[in-house]
Design a protein around this motif. Structure first.
Motif, PDB file in Angstrom:
ATOM      1  N   GLN A   9     -19.094 -25.381  -3.875  1.00  0.00           N
ATOM      2  CA  GLN A   9     -20.606 -25.276  -4.319  1.00  0.00           C
ATOM      3  C   GLN A   9     -20.588 -23.995  -5.412  1.00  0.00           C
ATOM      4  O   GLN A   9     -21.576 -23.461  -5.919  1.00  0.00           O
ATOM      5  CB  GLN A   9     -21.345 -24.716  -3.124  1.00  0.00           C
ATOM      6  N   GLN A  33     -19.089 -20.256  -3.362  1.00  0.00           N
ATOM      7  CA  GLN A  33     -19.226 -20.222  -1.987  1.00  0.00           C
ATOM      8  C   GLN A  33     -17.898 -20.184  -1.107  1.00  0.00           C
ATOM      9  O   GLN A  33     -17.165 -21.096  -1.763  1.00  0.00           O
ATOM     10  CB  GLN A  33     -20.140 -21.188  -1.190  1.00  0.00           C
ATOM     11  N   GLN A  61     -19.642 -20.222   4.059  1.00  0.00           N
ATOM     12  CA  GLN A  61     -20.706 -20.498   2.679  1.00  0.00           C
ATOM     13  C   GLN A  61     -21.146 -18.885   2.091  1.00  0.00           C
ATOM     14  O   GLN A  61     -22.036 -19.100   1.461  1.00  0.00           O
ATOM     15  CB  GLN A  61     -21.866 -21.263   3.297  1.00  0.00           C
ATOM     16  N   THR A 116     -22.774 -13.730  -7.605  1.00  0.00           N
ATOM     17  CA  THR A 116     -24.364 -13.991  -7.492  1.00  0.00           C
ATOM     18  C   THR A 116     -25.132 -13.148  -8.186  1.00  0.00           C
ATOM     19  O   THR A 116     -26.384 -13.171  -8.303  1.00  0.00           O
ATOM     20  CB  THR A 116     -24.664 -14.091  -5.969  1.00  0.00           C
ATOM     21  N   GLN A 168     -22.841 -31.143  -5.405  1.00  0.00           N
ATOM     22  CA  GLN A 168     -22.545 -29.616  -5.132  1.00  0.00           C
ATOM     23  C   GLN A 168     -22.777 -28.609  -5.889  1.00  0.00           C
ATOM     24  O   GLN A 168     -22.585 -27.364  -5.663  1.00  0.00           O
ATOM     25  CB  GLN A 168     -20.924 -29.843  -5.155  1.00  0.00           C
ATOM     26  N   GLN A 217     -26.067 -27.948  -6.116  1.00  0.00           N
ATOM     27  CA  GLN A 217     -27.504 -27.799  -5.591  1.00  0.00           C
ATOM     28  C   GLN A 217     -27.585 -26.206  -5.406  1.00  0.00           C
ATOM     29  O   GLN A 217     -28.736 -25.488  -5.482  1.00  0.00           O
ATOM     30  CB  GLN A 217     -27.726 -28.553  -4.386  1.00  0.00           C
ATOM     31  N   SER A 218     -26.444 -25.791  -4.409  1.00  0.00           N
ATOM     32  CA  SER A 218     -26.852 -24.303  -3.708  1.00  0.00           C
ATOM     33  C   SER A 218     -26.973 -23.551  -5.184  1.00  0.00           C
ATOM     34  O   SER A 218     -27.626 -22.524  -4.955  1.00  0.00           O
ATOM     35  CB  SER A 218     -25.516 -23.880  -3.288  1.00  0.00           C
ATOM     36  N   ASP A 272     -30.601 -23.588  -6.345  1.00  0.00           N
ATOM     37  CA  ASP A 272     -31.312 -23.085  -5.628  1.00  0.00           C
ATOM     38  C   ASP A 272     -31.301 -21.429  -5.862  1.00  0.00           C
ATOM     39  O   ASP A 272     -32.352 -20.731  -5.447  1.00  0.00           O
ATOM     40  CB  ASP A 272     -31.123 -23.364  -3.962  1.00  0.00           C
ATOM     41  N   LEU A 273     -30.218 -20.913  -5.821  1.00  0.00           N
ATOM     42  CA  LEU A 273     -29.870 -19.478  -6.105  1.00  0.00           C
ATOM     43  C   LEU A 273     -30.566 -19.007  -7.401  1.00  0.00           C
ATOM     44  O   LEU A 273     -31.445 -17.881  -7.461  1.00  0.00           O
ATOM     45  CB  LEU A 273     -28.478 -19.179  -6.100  1.00  0.00           C
TER      46      LEU A 273
END
Length: 289
Positions: free
Chosen positions: A192, A195, A200, A208, A237, A239-240, A243-244
């Motif tokens: 992702q 992660q 995860q 990050t 993959q 998407q995370s 979102d962050l």
């Protein structure tokens, strides 16, 4: 807006500028002044300062940058690639490819030093677990291990980023580089992009965090660069990461720096107090879908 960012935007849009206009942009930039006002004869100072200057198009025209490039070559370039120790056995993926990228941005993609660094990646970098490199020296076993059974994710991420830059600056003429970029992005998408497979959680410190320019840590800025340039945002993959980035927005399409690396050779272009104009520009393709 700092004139260095204006110059970067013009360069990225392939706008035609006269030599006089380029000189005016560089001369008027507070960022350029900050990056060229001090000097320490030490390899890490030179490496980090070069990474900063490489983000500004045409900065290789500055006498300071020319001297810096000569010093970095004299202290880090080997026949096998760039080494932060100046010795072949000290070559590690992250520093080798960061210098490859910096020199590429500074107009040296075809230089012997960059080609040696590129050949090292082609011969020795791994992009998957349980693959063994044929590189015989032990420097890659230090600092947690660059290419053990689980290869260093920072090394893979930095390598993908550097190869993307090299491909762009050389008109995507090297098919082997394109294959390596695909291998690297496939591996990163399995994670992702940031992660651990097991839980995860973020893979490494600062992965990050938004920072700019880059240093040796893999940051969120690096991941967005990769996702933008390799057109990964449509992949589920990613998407995370989307979102962050939405969580970190302080206003639509605006973000602050999270982290500033503390080394005298490294200079952040902005503070953490307000939205970053550089990041807003560099993240332009994010969150549109």
């Amino acid at each position: 807006m700092d004139t260095a960012l204006q110059l970067r935007k013009a360069y990225d849009k392939k706008q035609s500028l006269t030599d006089q206009e380029i000189e005016q942009y560089l001369a008027a930039s507070p960022i350029v002044k900050k990056l060229t006002k001090d000097w320490v004869e030490q390899p890490f100072f030179a490496i980090f300062r070069l990474l900063c200057l490489a983000e500004i198009p045409y900065s290789q025209r500055l006498p300071y940058t020319q001297n810096l490039m000569a010093y970095v070559i004299a202290t880090t370039a080997t026949e096998e690639g760039f080494s932060y120790t100046g010795k072949v056995e000290g070559i590690v993926p992250c520093y080798n490819v960061m210098l490859l990228e910096a020199f590429t941005r500074l107009g040296q993609a075809k230089s012997p030093e960059v080609q040696a660094a590129l050949n090292w990646i082609k011969r020795y970098q791994v992009f998957e677990r349980n693959h063994t490199t044929s590189w015989p020296h032990k420097g890659i076993c230090k600092h947690g291990g660059c290419m053990l059974k689980t290869p260093c994710y920072i090394g893979i991420g930095k390598t993908v980023r550097g190869l993307i830059t090299y491909a762009e600056y050389t008109s995507h003429q090297d098919e082997e580089v394109e294959v390596l970029i695909k291998q690297g992005t496939d591996y990163m998408l399995k994670h992702q992009l940031f992660q651990r497979l097991s839980n995860q959680q973020p893979i490494s410190a600062h992965i990050t965090d938004i920072m700019f320019p880059q240093a040796y840590m893999l940051s969120l800025t690096d991941l967005v660069f990769i996702a933008n340039k390799a057109h990964l945002w449509e992949d589920k993959q990613s998407q995370s990461l989307k979102d962050l980035l939405r969580e970190k927005e302080i206003a639509p399409q605006q973000w602050k720096l999270d982290y500033i690396y503390g080394h005298k050779g490294y200079k952040a272009f902005e503070t953490r107090r307000k939205a970053s104009e550089w990041i807003g520009y560099l993240f332009a393709e994010v969150c549109k879908a």
